[in-house]
Enzyme design. Structure first.
Site, PDB file in Angstrom:
ATOM      1  N   GLY A   1       6.819  -0.867  -1.768  1.00  0.00           N
ATOM      2  CA  GLY A   1       5.936  -2.289  -2.208  1.00  0.00           C
ATOM      3  C   GLY A   1       4.874  -1.757  -3.127  1.00  0.00           C
ATOM      4  O   GLY A   1       4.378  -2.275  -3.949  1.00  0.00           O
TER       5      GLY A   1
ATOM      6  N   TYR B   1      17.494  -2.169  13.655  1.00  0.00           N
ATOM      7  CA  TYR B   1      16.830  -2.487  12.460  1.00  0.00           C
ATOM      8  C   TYR B   1      18.024  -3.099  11.500  1.00  0.00           C
ATOM      9  O   TYR B   1      17.919  -4.080  10.417  1.00  0.00           O
ATOM     10  CB  TYR B   1      16.821  -0.949  11.896  1.00  0.00           C
ATOM     11  CG  TYR B   1      16.439  -0.810  10.456  1.00  0.00           C
ATOM     12  CD1 TYR B   1      15.289  -1.155   9.882  1.00  0.00           C
ATOM     13  CD2 TYR B   1      17.477  -0.209   9.347  1.00  0.00           C
ATOM     14  CE1 TYR B   1      14.851  -1.270   8.609  1.00  0.00           C
ATOM     15  CE2 TYR B   1      16.942  -0.256   8.116  1.00  0.00           C
ATOM     16  CZ  TYR B   1      15.667  -0.695   7.661  1.00  0.00           C
ATOM     17  OH  TYR B   1      15.495  -0.405   6.360  1.00  0.00           O
TER      18      TYR B   1
ATOM     19  N   GLY C   1       4.941   3.426  -0.445  1.00  0.00           N
ATOM     20  CA  GLY C   1       6.639   3.296  -0.690  1.00  0.00           C
ATOM     21  C   GLY C   1       6.855   2.427  -1.867  1.00  0.00           C
ATOM     22  O   GLY C   1       6.289   2.358  -2.931  1.00  0.00           O
TER      23      GLY C   1
ATOM     24  N   ASN D   1       0.869  -1.210   0.043  1.00  0.00           N
ATOM     25  CA  ASN D   1      -0.020  -0.006  -0.058  1.00  0.00           C
ATOM     26  C   ASN D   1       0.823   1.161  -0.030  1.00  0.00           C
ATOM     27  O   ASN D   1       0.362   2.168  -0.275  1.00  0.00           O
ATOM     28  CB  ASN D   1      -1.117  -0.051   1.020  1.00  0.00           C
ATOM     29  CG  ASN D   1      -0.195  -0.182   2.539  1.00  0.00           C
ATOM     30  OD1 ASN D   1       0.100  -1.161   2.943  1.00  0.00           O
ATOM     31  ND2 ASN D   1       0.043   0.983   3.292  1.00  0.00           N
TER      32      ASN D   1
ATOM     33  N   SER E   1      18.668  -3.974   2.984  1.00  0.00           N
ATOM     34  CA  SER E   1      19.093  -2.702   2.872  1.00  0.00           C
ATOM     35  C   SER E   1      20.510  -2.732   2.998  1.00  0.00           C
ATOM     36  O   SER E   1      21.483  -3.493   3.498  1.00  0.00           O
ATOM     37  CB  SER E   1      18.509  -2.051   4.208  1.00  0.00           C
ATOM     38  OG  SER E   1      19.197  -0.594   4.558  1.00  0.00           O
TER      39      SER E   1
HETATM   40  N1  LIG Z   1      12.950   3.603   1.905  1.00  0.00           N
HETATM   41  C1  LIG Z   1      14.183   3.457   1.988  1.00  0.00           C
HETATM   42  O1  LIG Z   1      15.143   4.053   1.726  1.00  0.00           O
HETATM   43  C2  LIG Z   1      14.626   2.075   2.252  1.00  0.00           C
HETATM   44  C3  LIG Z   1      16.023   1.827   2.477  1.00  0.00           C
HETATM   45  C4  LIG Z   1      16.241   0.412   2.487  1.00  0.00           C
HETATM   46  C5  LIG Z   1      15.433  -0.772   2.713  1.00  0.00           C
HETATM   47  N2  LIG Z   1      14.245  -0.342   2.672  1.00  0.00           N
HETATM   48  C6  LIG Z   1      13.169  -1.231   2.884  1.00  0.00           C
HETATM   49  O2  LIG Z   1      12.144  -1.220   1.936  1.00  0.00           O
HETATM   50  C7  LIG Z   1      10.906  -1.929   2.595  1.00  0.00           C
HETATM   51  C8  LIG Z   1       9.640  -1.052   2.202  1.00  0.00           C
HETATM   52  O3  LIG Z   1       9.813   0.074   2.914  1.00  0.00           O
HETATM   53  P1  LIG Z   1       9.396   1.659   2.298  1.00  0.00           P
HETATM   54  O4  LIG Z   1      10.625   2.417   2.298  1.00  0.00           O
HETATM   55  O5  LIG Z   1       8.530   1.390   1.322  1.00  0.00           O
HETATM   56  O6  LIG Z   1       8.616   2.118   3.610  1.00  0.00           O
HETATM   57  P2  LIG Z   1       6.914   2.350   3.836  1.00  0.00           P
HETATM   58  O7  LIG Z   1       6.438   3.366   2.729  1.00  0.00           O
HETATM   59  O8  LIG Z   1       6.839   2.904   5.370  1.00  0.00           O
HETATM   60  O9  LIG Z   1       6.268   1.213   3.555  1.00  0.00           O
HETATM   61  C9  LIG Z   1       6.295   0.027   4.425  1.00  0.00           C
HETATM   62  C10 LIG Z   1       5.122  -0.863   4.219  1.00  0.00           C
HETATM   63  O10 LIG Z   1       5.217  -2.099   5.071  1.00  0.00           O
HETATM   64  C11 LIG Z   1       4.174  -2.151   5.754  1.00  0.00           C
HETATM   65  N3  LIG Z   1       4.068  -2.720   7.073  1.00  0.00           N
HETATM   66  C12 LIG Z   1       4.787  -2.636   8.245  1.00  0.00           C
HETATM   67  N4  LIG Z   1       4.559  -2.963   9.184  1.00  0.00           N
HETATM   68  C13 LIG Z   1       3.803  -4.364   8.774  1.00  0.00           C
HETATM   69  C14 LIG Z   1       3.034  -5.431   9.297  1.00  0.00           C
HETATM   70  N5  LIG Z   1       3.237  -5.654  10.593  1.00  0.00           N
HETATM   71  N6  LIG Z   1       2.171  -6.232   8.483  1.00  0.00           N
HETATM   72  C15 LIG Z   1       2.104  -5.960   7.326  1.00  0.00           C
HETATM   73  N7  LIG Z   1       2.857  -4.792   6.865  1.00  0.00           N
HETATM   74  C16 LIG Z   1       3.469  -3.822   7.434  1.00  0.00           C
HETATM   75  C17 LIG Z   1       3.449  -0.703   5.868  1.00  0.00           C
HETATM   76  O11 LIG Z   1       2.221  -1.176   6.204  1.00  0.00           O
HETATM   77  P3  LIG Z   1       1.299   0.507   6.850  1.00  0.00           P
HETATM   78  O12 LIG Z   1       1.381   1.426   5.743  1.00  0.00           O
HETATM   79  O13 LIG Z   1       0.040  -0.109   7.191  1.00  0.00           O
HETATM   80  O14 LIG Z   1       2.259   1.003   7.885  1.00  0.00           O
HETATM   81  C18 LIG Z   1       3.711  -0.284   4.470  1.00  0.00           C
HETATM   82  O15 LIG Z   1       2.894  -1.044   3.509  1.00  0.00           O
HETATM   83  C19 LIG Z   1      11.380  -2.150   4.078  1.00  0.00           C
HETATM   84  O16 LIG Z   1      11.439  -3.490   4.046  1.00  0.00           O
HETATM   85  C20 LIG Z   1      12.539  -1.374   4.248  1.00  0.00           C
HETATM   86  O17 LIG Z   1      13.261  -1.775   5.432  1.00  0.00           O
HETATM   87  C21 LIG Z   1      13.633   0.774   2.459  1.00  0.00           C
END
Ligand SMILES: NC(=O)c1ccc[n+]([C@@H]2O[C@H](COP(=O)([O-])OP(=O)(O)OC[C@H]3O[C@@H](n4cnc5c(N)ncnc54)[C@H](OP(=O)(O)O)[C@@H]3O)[C@@H](O)[C@H]2O)c1
Length: 310
Positions: free
Chosen positions: A28, A177, A26, A24, A151
């Site tokens: 994903g 983390y 970022g 929903n 990451s």
């Molecule tokens: N953004 C970056 O720079 C970065 C860098 C390195 C790695 N990552 C990795 O990329 C992945 C996606 O992160 P993002 O950056 O897209 O962040 P995001 O926009 O916060 O998206 C995170 C997603 O995970 C969901 N989520 C969190 N807890 C959950 C749970 N208990 N059950 C089911 N869904 C859950 C969130 O749902 P809700 O909307 O309901 O909270 C949201 O859909 C993560 O694994 C993160 O560690 C991101």
């Protein structure tokens, strides 16, 4: 391997079924959009129905006629993970692609329903259980993939084998983390070894997005009630981050490109892998440690009660 890889390089995915956790928001969301635009049926595995519905509407506008379905999944609750797998099995005989994407970062100490520290519980243990429970459907597909989001912060990560869930000592949110993101890689490489050992027609791959502007950075400060932290993260996002759409490309390449092999790890090719075009990247020796991977697998089985590929 092609140097510049874009969404236009995603092959035709008609007749493929994909599950994307955390679809929903970022990365994903952008992953689900990319897969749906290429013709895949995409199951948005999310914990919040309203957010998932809003995301599906947006994807439908951007990539009609997208084949989308929402199925509730809370990775911080093993009962929810089991229920998701049960519903999936009742509705689908096979799964071509599982994107273990959802995650949380640098939260103050919180625990999952099952008592796990929230970051290792959500980012690793929930996905470990989900993958095992979906294994029959992955095995039923022709050349399935399991793609997990790690990451660059796996690099300082260490697995606290004696206290994975921070039940002792002072809790430190960043090491927690980093531990969870190292676990994503150890899991991927061990899964690949076990697929090979058991002759499973599937591969395990991993990706990292560099630094992408998403909701991830604000969630921790928000939970801690830190306006300063939130503003700081917002400023850093503005100055340093690439878009979520670009950040999702390593995951999309790892998940779909024909040349990808089991155990491959993709990330951006720019300075410090913070941004750029998705390429195969390296990881630390600790992430490739076979003994640690086996130990983490056994511990994850014990903690989740989900055993597979032994
Ligand atoms: N953004 C970056 O720079 C970065 C860098 C390195 C790695 N990552 C990795 O990329 C992945 C996606 O992160 P993002 O950056 O897209 O962040 P995001 O926009 O916060 O998206 C995170 C997603 O995970 C969901 N989520 C969190 N807890 C959950 C749970 N208990 N059950 C089911 N869904 C859950 C969130 O749902 P809700 O909307 O309901 O909270 C949201 O859909 C993560 O694994 C993160 O560690 C991101």
């Amino acid at each position: 391997m092609k140097s510049q890889w874009t969404r236009n390089d995603i092959p035709d995915l008609s007749n493929k079924t994909a599950v994307v956790t955390g679809a929903n928001s970022g990365l994903g969301f952008e992953t689900a959009l990319g897969l749906a635009a290429a013709g895949a049926q995409v199951i948005l595995a999310c914990r919040n129905a309203n957010k998932a519905e809003a995301a599906m509407k947006q994807i439908q506008i951007s990539a009609p006629p997208a084949k989308l379905k929402f199925m509730p999944l809370d990775l911080g609750d093993l009962a929810s993970v089991r229920s998701f797998a049960k519903t999936f099995a009742a509705e689908h005989s096979q799964l071509d692609l599982l994107c273990n994407n959802a995650g949380v970062m640098a939260l103050p100490l919180r625990r999952t329903t099952d008592g796990f520290e929230m970051q290792i519980g959500t980012n690793h243990l929930g996905h470990f259980a989900l993958t095992g429970l979906l294994l029959p459907q992955l095995q039923a597909a022709d050349g399935a993939r399991v793609a997990s989001m790690s990451s660059g912060l796996h690099k300082p990560g260490k697995i606290r084998f004696d206290d994975l869930n921070w039940n002792q000592g002072r809790y430190r949110k960043w090491p927690a983390y980093c531990q969870s993101k190292l676990a994503n890689l150890l899991f991927t490489f061990e899964l690949q070894r076990r697929f090979e050992k058991h002759g499973v027609d599937a591969i395990a791959v991993a990706a990292h997005p560099g630094y992408a502007a998403t909701n991830l950075q604000a969630a921790g400060p928000e939970m801690a009630g830190s306006n300063f932290g939130k503003r700081l993260m917002g400023f850093a996002n503005l100055c340093l981050a690439q878009s979520a759409a670009d950040g999702a490309l390593p995951m999309l390449r790892a998940s779909t490109a024909a040349e990808v092999k089991g155990g491959d790890y993709f990330g951006p090719d720019g300075f410090q892998e913070l941004r750029g075009s998705p390429q195969k990247v390296g990881c630390t020796a600790r992430a490739r440690n076979v003994a640690d991977a086996g130990r983490l697998w056994t511990l994850s089985e014990e903690l989740t009660g989900v055993s597979y590929l032994d």
